[in-house]
Structure formats: structure tokens, C-alpha cells
Design an enzyme around this catalytic site. Structure first.
Site, PDB file in Angstrom:
ATOM      1  N   HIS A 117      -3.019 -37.581  37.672  1.00  0.00           N
ATOM      2  CA  HIS A 117      -3.936 -38.078  36.638  1.00  0.00           C
ATOM      3  C   HIS A 117      -3.835 -39.591  36.444  1.00  0.00           C
ATOM      4  CE1 HIS A 117      -4.887 -34.000  35.728  1.00  0.00           C
ATOM      5  NE2 HIS A 117      -3.721 -33.722  35.180  1.00  0.00           N
ATOM      6  N   ASP A 162      -2.721 -27.999  41.906  1.00  0.00           N
ATOM      7  CA  ASP A 162      -2.421 -27.990  40.475  1.00  0.00           C
ATOM      8  C   ASP A 162      -3.646 -27.413  39.766  1.00  0.00           C
ATOM      9  OD1 ASP A 162      -0.488 -29.781  38.390  1.00  0.00           O
ATOM     10  OD2 ASP A 162      -2.506 -29.387  37.670  1.00  0.00           O
ATOM     11  N   HIS A 164      -5.088 -28.424  37.184  1.00  0.00           N
ATOM     12  CA  HIS A 164      -5.930 -29.489  36.634  1.00  0.00           C
ATOM     13  C   HIS A 164      -6.470 -30.364  37.766  1.00  0.00           C
ATOM     14  CE1 HIS A 164      -2.820 -28.559  33.522  1.00  0.00           C
ATOM     15  NE2 HIS A 164      -3.918 -28.347  32.836  1.00  0.00           N
TER      16      HIS A 164
END
Length: 315
Positions: A117, A162, A164
Site C-alpha cells: 500500500h 494479499d 487487499h
């Protein structure tokens, strides 16, 4: 198989913080109790110059010198401390070391990492620096310096499983045909605003083993077809093997069993080994209601990676 850890550097989190930082230490201790499977070593620290292959100098300096604003710290999700900065350097260093080892031996791992991220100019979602992006850029730079004429570009594949979306990684490599980004993630999960990977597969809440593995198989076939059409396969892969699609995860919203996640790992690693593509793993997310379950899922991933590494030695 070589594996690199960075859990000696704490995050200095306040009491009650939701990030399960202890999972990294527990994973290392589990393999210390079973000597011979992994050649574990403390991760080296990434240098500022290495970080700046991906991140802006202003952001790197803000992290290292403790000048992150309150808003920046809230977006990351961690308060700044000297140990937080040190941990971030060593976490990136672990992926760099794993990438070098993978190019030499076929398979290697960062026992943490997968901080997908983080963008070039900011951190987000418990991610300070983007370890995979920095390692990919550094391997490409070093490959170019050592390659034969006409073979000067290392093609990289990022397989991000993952739960996300790997939004920071997608943004960093957008428009770069030397890095193929693939993310398979929950459609309604964080981040609310997704970036565009080269291939995104969005899954509904409650997705279980069978539809998940079907989607993975289809995505992998598309990845190989696209690379074949381009006339070149990847020379290095990064696999973000998140434990957070597990049915017992607090944040995942999917319903994969431990057996389903192990089969996921087997299919990814087998596909890479069959094609002779070295792979550096990172553990990425995992937020189980029972942290021991998360650690067990990640241990399964590393055990499967050891089997893949052994298969490489027989090639």
C-alpha cells in the site's frame, strides 16, 4: 532455502493497537524450533539510495528523520519512532536480500514484507516503504549493469494474493511494461479507491476455496498468455502470499480454508518453477482472530516454498 527476518526492530506501538506485530517473531521462532528447513538470517538495512529508486527523496527523509506529519502517520497507521524507521529499512532490505537469493537459487523469502500500500510519495495501510517495488527496481538496475548486450532489461512479475489490492505497487509501476502487476483481492475491501494493475481480479465477500482457485488458474493462464504474446517471460517474480484471505481473518472477508491457501501457494510456486522463473516471497497481510492461525498459514506457505526450492535444485 534462504529466508530473511526483521522482527528484532519493534514498531513501538501503543497499547491496544490492532496491528499484530508479534506474528513475525512467532513465525521465526516456529522455524527456529525446526532447524534445517530454512537458512534464516537477519535482514540487512536498505540504503537511502535504494529507497529512492522508488520513493521520493522528500518522503524518504521524512520517515528517516522523524518529520512525518500527524496526517501521514495516521494514513500509515503507525506512530513514528526511531525503531519504526529502522524496521522499515530492514523490511525492505529483507526483500532485496530475498530477491538476490532467488536469482541465485530459484526461491527465497522475506519472513515479513509485502508492504504493497506504500506509494512513491507516501505510506498507507500499515505500509511505510514498498519493499517489493524497491527490490524489483534494484534487481533491474543491477541486471542492466551486468547483462550482456541486447539482454539489458529484467522483466519482473508481481503476484499479489494479499486480500487487499496492491494499490501502491500498481501506481508505482503503471505504464511500465518491464513490470507486470497482478492483484487478486476482495472487491469491497480496503482500499476503497483501487488503482489499476496490469491484471486485477476482484472477488466477492465470502469467496471460498473452489471459486478462488478457479479464478487464480484463469488469471495465471492469462499472465502466461500475455507474456508469450509479448515474446518474453519474466526473469524474476515476487509473490505476496497474504494469509488474510483465510476464513478466520478479522479483515479478510473471504472464506478460504488453510488447505485452500496451501493449494494456492502450491499452484503459484509450481507454475513459476515449471517456467524457470525465480521467485522471492513475502508474507504480506494476516490478521487472524487467533494469531496462531495466521502464523500457521504463513508457515504452510514457507514449507511449500522449501519444497519448490528443492525442486529447483533438481532442475
Amino acid at each position: 532455502m534462504q529466508a530473511f527476518h526483521s522482527d528484532a526492530h519493534s514498531l513501538a506501538l501503543p497499547p491496544g493497537h490492532s496491528f499484530p506485530a508479534s506474528k513475525y517473531r512467532l513465525l521465526r521462532e516456529l522455524f527456529e524450533a525446526e532447524p534445517g528447513l530454512l537458512r534464516m538470517a537477519p535482514a540487512p538495512a536498505a540504503s537511502e539510495a535504494e529507497l529512492c529508486l522508488v520513493h521520493t527523496p522528500e518522503y524518504v527523509n521524512a520517515v528517516l528523520q522523524g518529520r512525518l506529519s500527524a496526517a501521514q502517520q495516521r494514513e500509515i497507521g503507525f506512530p513514528w519512532s526511531p525503531s519504526m524507521a529502522a524496521r522499515s529499512l530492514h523490511s525492505v532490505g529483507a526483500s532485496i536480500a530475498a530477491a538476490r537469493a532467488a536469482l541465485a537459487e530459484g526461491v527465497a523469502a522475506n519472513m515479513a514484507g509485502g508492504t504493497h500500500h506504500a506509494f512513491a510519495d507516501r505510506g498507507s495501510g500499515y505500509c511505510v516503504f514498498n519493499d517489493v517495488a524497491v527490490a524489483a527496481r534494484l534487481m533491474q538496475q543491477q541486471w542492466s549493469a551486468q547483462a550482456w548486450p541486447g539482454d539489458s532489461r529484467l522483466r519482473v512479475l508481481v503476484i499479489d494474493l494479499d486480500v487487499h489490492q496492491g494499490n501502491g505497487t500498481a501506481a508505482i509501476f503503471e505504464g511500465d511494461d518491464s513490470v507486470f502487476t497482478f492483484s487478486m483481492h476482495g472487491a469491497k475491501n480496503f482500499p476503497a479507491c483501487k488503482e489499476r494493475s496490469d491484471l486485477d481480479v476482484e472477488l466477492p465477500d465470502g469467496c471460498s476455496d473452489e471459486p478462488y482457485l478457479q479464478a487464480l488458474d484463469q488469471a495465471l493462464e492469462e499472465i502466461w498468455a500475455r507474456h508469450a504474446a509479448a515474446g518474453a517471460m519474466p526473469g524474476l517474480a515476487f509473490y505476496l502470499a497474504g494469509a488474510d484471505p483465510h476464513e478466520g481473518d478479522r479483515l479478510g472477508r473471504l472464506k478460504l480454508s488453510s488447505a485452500g491457501l496451501l493449494e494456492r501457494d502450491r499452484r503459484v510456486l509450481s507454475a513459476l518453477c515449471e517456467r524457470g522463473i525465480p521467485v522471492a516471497l513475502s508474507m504480506a497481510g494476516g490478521y487472524g482472530h487467533d494469531i496462531a492461525t495466521t502464523v500457521a498459514v504463513q508457515a504452510n506457505t514457507l514449507n511449500e516454498a522449501v519444497r519448490a526450492w528443492a525442486a529447483w535444485r533438481l532442475r
